[in-house]
Design an enzyme around this catalytic site. Structure first.
Site, PDB file in Angstrom:
ATOM      1  N   GLN A   1      12.508  -2.238  -5.831  1.00  0.00           N
ATOM      2  CA  GLN A   1      11.426  -2.470  -6.779  1.00  0.00           C
ATOM      3  C   GLN A   1      11.763  -1.925  -8.164  1.00  0.00           C
ATOM      4  OE1 GLN A   1       7.863  -0.861  -4.898  1.00  0.00           O
ATOM      5  NE2 GLN A   1       8.215  -2.076  -3.065  1.00  0.00           N
TER       6      GLN A   1
ATOM      7  N   HIS B   1       7.931   1.890  -5.000  1.00  0.00           N
ATOM      8  CA  HIS B   1       6.692   2.520  -5.482  1.00  0.00           C
ATOM      9  C   HIS B   1       6.869   3.373  -6.736  1.00  0.00           C
ATOM     10  CE1 HIS B   1       4.437   2.036  -1.377  1.00  0.00           C
ATOM     11  NE2 HIS B   1       5.111   0.967  -1.731  1.00  0.00           N
TER      12      HIS B   1
ATOM     13  N   GLU C   1      -6.520  -2.572  -3.235  1.00  0.00           N
ATOM     14  CA  GLU C   1      -7.714  -2.045  -3.905  1.00  0.00           C
ATOM     15  C   GLU C   1      -7.826  -2.457  -5.363  1.00  0.00           C
ATOM     16  OE1 GLU C   1      -7.482   2.230  -3.565  1.00  0.00           O
ATOM     17  OE2 GLU C   1      -7.971   2.189  -1.419  1.00  0.00           O
TER      18      GLU C   1
ATOM     19  N   TYR D   1      -8.509   9.086  -5.433  1.00  0.00           N
ATOM     20  CA  TYR D   1      -8.735   7.767  -4.828  1.00  0.00           C
ATOM     21  C   TYR D   1      -8.271   7.678  -3.381  1.00  0.00           C
ATOM     22  CZ  TYR D   1     -10.534   6.606  -9.310  1.00  0.00           C
ATOM     23  OH  TYR D   1     -11.335   6.607 -10.433  1.00  0.00           O
TER      24      TYR D   1
ATOM     25  N   TYR E   1       1.943   0.768   8.478  1.00  0.00           N
ATOM     26  CA  TYR E   1       2.658  -0.407   8.988  1.00  0.00           C
ATOM     27  C   TYR E   1       2.946  -0.318  10.478  1.00  0.00           C
ATOM     28  CZ  TYR E   1       3.192  -1.725   4.170  1.00  0.00           C
ATOM     29  OH  TYR E   1       2.932  -2.069   2.885  1.00  0.00           O
TER      30      TYR E   1
END
Ligand SMILES: [Ca+2]
Ligand SMILES: [Ca+2]
Length: 425
Positions: A139, A205, A298, A308, A319
């Site tokens: 990523q 991430h 979300e 949060y 997973y």
């Protein structure tokens, strides 16, 4: 270029919404989707998610690739309420930013290229002087691009990208002056102003999306959990947070933990997993979209000092099937105002302020990766209402609003289309 692509699409069915705190704790034990997604709604989100199948979860870390979802559901096609024109294609683009006062759209490519696409039709220009040493893996790569609030005077843009160093990889943010002479363009005085702290192994991430506050005084940067989960609840870690910084990358004065110093002083909110979308509404409220694990994507209203929940609370599950308690009213975490199970994998967020689609002014638009969709969520003040999910037939990486009020999308992966959406005839 200019090729008209008739989009058809799915209709969709408002998958759920209304997260409703409190509604869910017992659903956590159910193998069925927690929310929304009634059978036969035509959505092909399948078991999609932003990551792989989860089989390599070890040491609490999560798998990291953007795997293709299963798409076994039959899409029921229906006219989407907009026309779609493809403007260009790119390989692995990541972010779009219309540069104020110009006819240019800045497009980042993950491999480390910044392209200026001219809405007036001039040839595209690849900007010189990009950062050295961008780590392009998983990523990671070149990430977000935003114009400084004073861009029209300063030419300043902000970029985020991934670097490696002691301790592993991490995102950084830098600013530079974009000098665009038309035939060519370059970055000058590139300066790194923020580094994700700590660095970590792996290539997932990072988040590293950015947005300026309405008054232009503060830069918000999303800092993902790097698939390490627990740091999101640790106020001494810079992972799993949304930071509020000055335009020079210092902790913003008045931050909730400003007195603590260090990375803690940067923190605006905590308990985030991978917040890949961030934008402000017309009243200056900050919103963020976040990829959940297996389900539990979300849309959050971001308010100072709130937690949060990740990884203590999520409307999705791990997973490997391990439960995570759903958000509830009394768990001391701030619940999402909209959430999606099964996952749609929101990779971007734009709050529409234009007039070209008058019925949508003020609503949130999310580009869905595994969901291969554009998602609209009705916003009314600080509440979220119904959503609509339009099948775009491709993973959507980013969504942006053009100066003329048209909505632009960029697809994901190689040969990704840059799409302009206007009202259907
Ligand atoms: Ca949450
Ligand atoms: Ca759960």
């Amino acid at each position: 270029m200019g090729q008209r692509r008739l989009t058809s699409a799915l209709a969709v069915a408002s998958l759920l919404l209304a997260s409703c705190a409190g509604e869910g704790s017992e659903e956590a034990t159910s193998p069925e989707p927690v929310s929304g997604a009634e059978a036969g709604n035509g959505s092909d989100v399948g078991n999609g998610s932003d990551v792989g199948n989860g089989s390599d979860v070890e040491n609490g870390a999560e798998p990291e690739t953007d795997a293709e979802p299963e798409t076994d559901a039959e899409a029921e096609t229906d006219a989407v309420p907009f026309a779609v024109e493809e403007q260009a294609t790119y390989d692995s683009p990541w972010a779009l930013e219309f540069l104020p006062g110009t006819s240019k759209l800045a497009v980042t490519l993950q491999a480390g290229e910044l392209v200026l696409h001219d809405l007036a039709g001039a040839d595209e220009v690849s900007v010189e002087g990009l950062p050295e040493g961008i780590v392009v893996d998983g990523q990671g790569g070149l990430g977000d691009v935003v114009a400084a609030p004073d861009f029209e005077e300063s030419g300043r843009i902000y970029l985020s990208w991934v670097t490696s160093g002691e301790g592993g990889t991490g995102a950084v943010v830098g600013h530079a002056e974009l000098v665009d002479s038309g035939a060519s363009a370059e970055l000058r005085d590139l300066t790194v102003i923020w580094e994700q702290d700590p660095r970590a192994s792996g290539s997932g991430h990072f988040s590293h999306r950015m947005a300026f506050s309405a008054d232009g005084e503060y830069l918000f940067v999303t800092s993902g959990d790097r698939q390490l989960l627990d740091p999101a609840q640790d106020l001494s870690s810079g992972l799993g947070k949304i930071m509020r910084l000055t335009p020079e990358g210092e902790p913003a004065p008045g931050n909730p933990y400003a007195d603590e110093g260090g990375v803690t002083a940067q923190i605006w909110t905590s308990g985030h997993r991978n917040a890949l979308g961030i934008d402000l509404d017309a009243e200056g409220r900050l919103w963020s979209s976040e990829m959940g694990p297996a389900g539990g994507d979300e849309l959050n209203l971001i308010e100072e000092g709130q937690n949060y929940g990740w990884p203590e609370a999520s409307n999705g599950e791990h997973y490997d099937g391990q439960e995570i308690p759903d958000h509830t009213e009394d768990d001391d975490f701030t619940a999402p105002l909209a959430w999606w199970t099964p996952a749609i994998s929101p990779g971007s967020l734009m709050i529409y302020q234009g007039e070209l689609f008058p019925e949508w002014t003020g609503d949130a638009f999310l580009g869905a990766l595994s969901g291969e969709a554009l998602v609209r969520v009705e916003l009314d003040g600080d509440t979220a209402g119904e959503d609509e999910i339009w099948d775009m037939g491709a993973r959507i990486r980013d969504v942006a609003e053009a100066p003329d009020g048209s909505i632009w999308l960029i697809e994901d992966g190689d040969g990704a289309g840059l799409l302009r959406l206007t009202p259907a005839e």
